[in-house]
Design an enzyme around this catalytic site. Structure first.
Site, PDB file in Angstrom:
ATOM      1  CG  HIS A  40      -0.232  -0.385   2.578  1.00  0.00           C
ATOM      2  ND1 HIS A  40       0.160  -1.441   2.766  1.00  0.00           N
ATOM      3  CD2 HIS A  40       0.065   0.508   3.497  1.00  0.00           C
ATOM      4  CE1 HIS A  40       0.654  -1.416   4.310  1.00  0.00           C
ATOM      5  NE2 HIS A  40       0.606  -0.095   4.686  1.00  0.00           N
ATOM      6  CG  HIS A  59       0.913   5.072   4.313  1.00  0.00           C
ATOM      7  ND1 HIS A  59       0.039   5.154   5.257  1.00  0.00           N
ATOM      8  CD2 HIS A  59       1.604   4.017   4.321  1.00  0.00           C
ATOM      9  CE1 HIS A  59       0.386   3.936   6.085  1.00  0.00           C
ATOM     10  NE2 HIS A  59       1.211   3.284   5.299  1.00  0.00           N
TER      11      HIS A  59
HETATM   12  P1  5GP Z   1       1.456   0.335   7.488  1.00  0.00           P
HETATM   13  O1  5GP Z   1       1.529   0.337   8.704  1.00  0.00           O
HETATM   14  O2  5GP Z   1       1.336  -1.524   7.058  1.00  0.00           O
HETATM   15  O3  5GP Z   1       2.153   0.973   6.399  1.00  0.00           O
HETATM   16  O4  5GP Z   1       0.008   0.846   7.277  1.00  0.00           O
HETATM   17  C1  5GP Z   1      -1.140   0.230   7.557  1.00  0.00           C
HETATM   18  C2  5GP Z   1      -2.060   1.240   7.650  1.00  0.00           C
HETATM   19  O5  5GP Z   1      -3.449   0.588   7.426  1.00  0.00           O
HETATM   20  C3  5GP Z   1      -2.210   1.986   8.961  1.00  0.00           C
HETATM   21  O6  5GP Z   1      -1.732   3.368   8.920  1.00  0.00           O
HETATM   22  C4  5GP Z   1      -3.495   1.660   9.593  1.00  0.00           C
HETATM   23  O7  5GP Z   1      -4.150   2.888  10.310  1.00  0.00           O
HETATM   24  C5  5GP Z   1      -4.378   1.402   8.428  1.00  0.00           C
HETATM   25  N1  5GP Z   1      -5.447   0.205   8.792  1.00  0.00           N
HETATM   26  C6  5GP Z   1      -5.165  -0.918   9.245  1.00  0.00           C
HETATM   27  N2  5GP Z   1      -6.332  -1.499   9.290  1.00  0.00           N
HETATM   28  C7  5GP Z   1      -7.305  -1.001   8.673  1.00  0.00           C
HETATM   29  C8  5GP Z   1      -8.883  -1.170   8.566  1.00  0.00           C
HETATM   30  O8  5GP Z   1      -9.327  -2.047   8.694  1.00  0.00           O
HETATM   31  N3  5GP Z   1      -9.381   0.179   7.744  1.00  0.00           N
HETATM   32  C9  5GP Z   1      -8.569   1.130   7.325  1.00  0.00           C
HETATM   33  N4  5GP Z   1      -9.148   1.999   6.723  1.00  0.00           N
HETATM   34  N5  5GP Z   1      -7.398   1.081   7.698  1.00  0.00           N
HETATM   35  C10 5GP Z   1      -6.660   0.149   8.398  1.00  0.00           C
END
Ligand code: 5GP
Length: 112
Positions: free
Chosen positions: A98, A100
């Site tokens: 993903h 951001h």
């Molecule tokens: P990472 O830390 O893997 O780069 O980012 C994962 C992101 O996914 C985090 O910013 C977290 O807030 C978001 N996230 C995790 N679970 C969910 C969810 O069920 N729905 C949404 N909309 N965001 C999520």
């Protein structure tokens, strides 16, 4: 690759605030926003992290990058920051690639 929360969002098994969708990708609001705009842009095809992407996925990755500016603009922002966490040690918590898209506040450099 095992099922993640993001594949459930793609399949509409859990709700999300979706702001953009096409054949290749889906963008939705982060549930724990770190800026006034915090969108997650994901490929529909599951790739665990950017380091696992294959050469055959080059155009998909380009497609994702090209959509970021369009999505930010659609949401009212010309200036934005992109973040991709690759691996748990870099802060990745969901293992479905993903991007951001963050906007609406000043961002420090170097990134924290
Ligand atoms: P990472 O830390 O893997 O780069 O980012 C994962 C992101 O996914 C985090 O910013 C977290 O807030 C978001 N996230 C995790 N679970 C969910 C969810 O069920 N729905 C949404 N909309 N965001 C999520």
């Amino acid at each position: 690759m095992s099922e993640t929360i993001f594949s459930k969002i793609i399949k509409r098994e859990i709700p999300a605030d979706i702001v953009y969708e096409d054949d290749l990708c889906l963008a939705f609001k982060d549930m724990n926003p770190q800026a006034p705009l915090h969108i997650l842009l994901i490929p529909k095809t599951p790739i665990e992290k950017i380091a696992d992407a294959a050469l055959t996925q080059q155009s998909l990755l380009g497609h994702l990058l090209l959509q970021t500016g369009k999505i930010a603009k659609q949401e009212g922002y010309d200036a934005f920051r992109l973040v991709m966490n690759n691996g748990a040690d870099a802060g990745q918590t969901v293992f479905h690639l993903h991007i951001h898209i963050l906007a609406g506040r000043p961002f420090d450099w170097p990134a924290g």
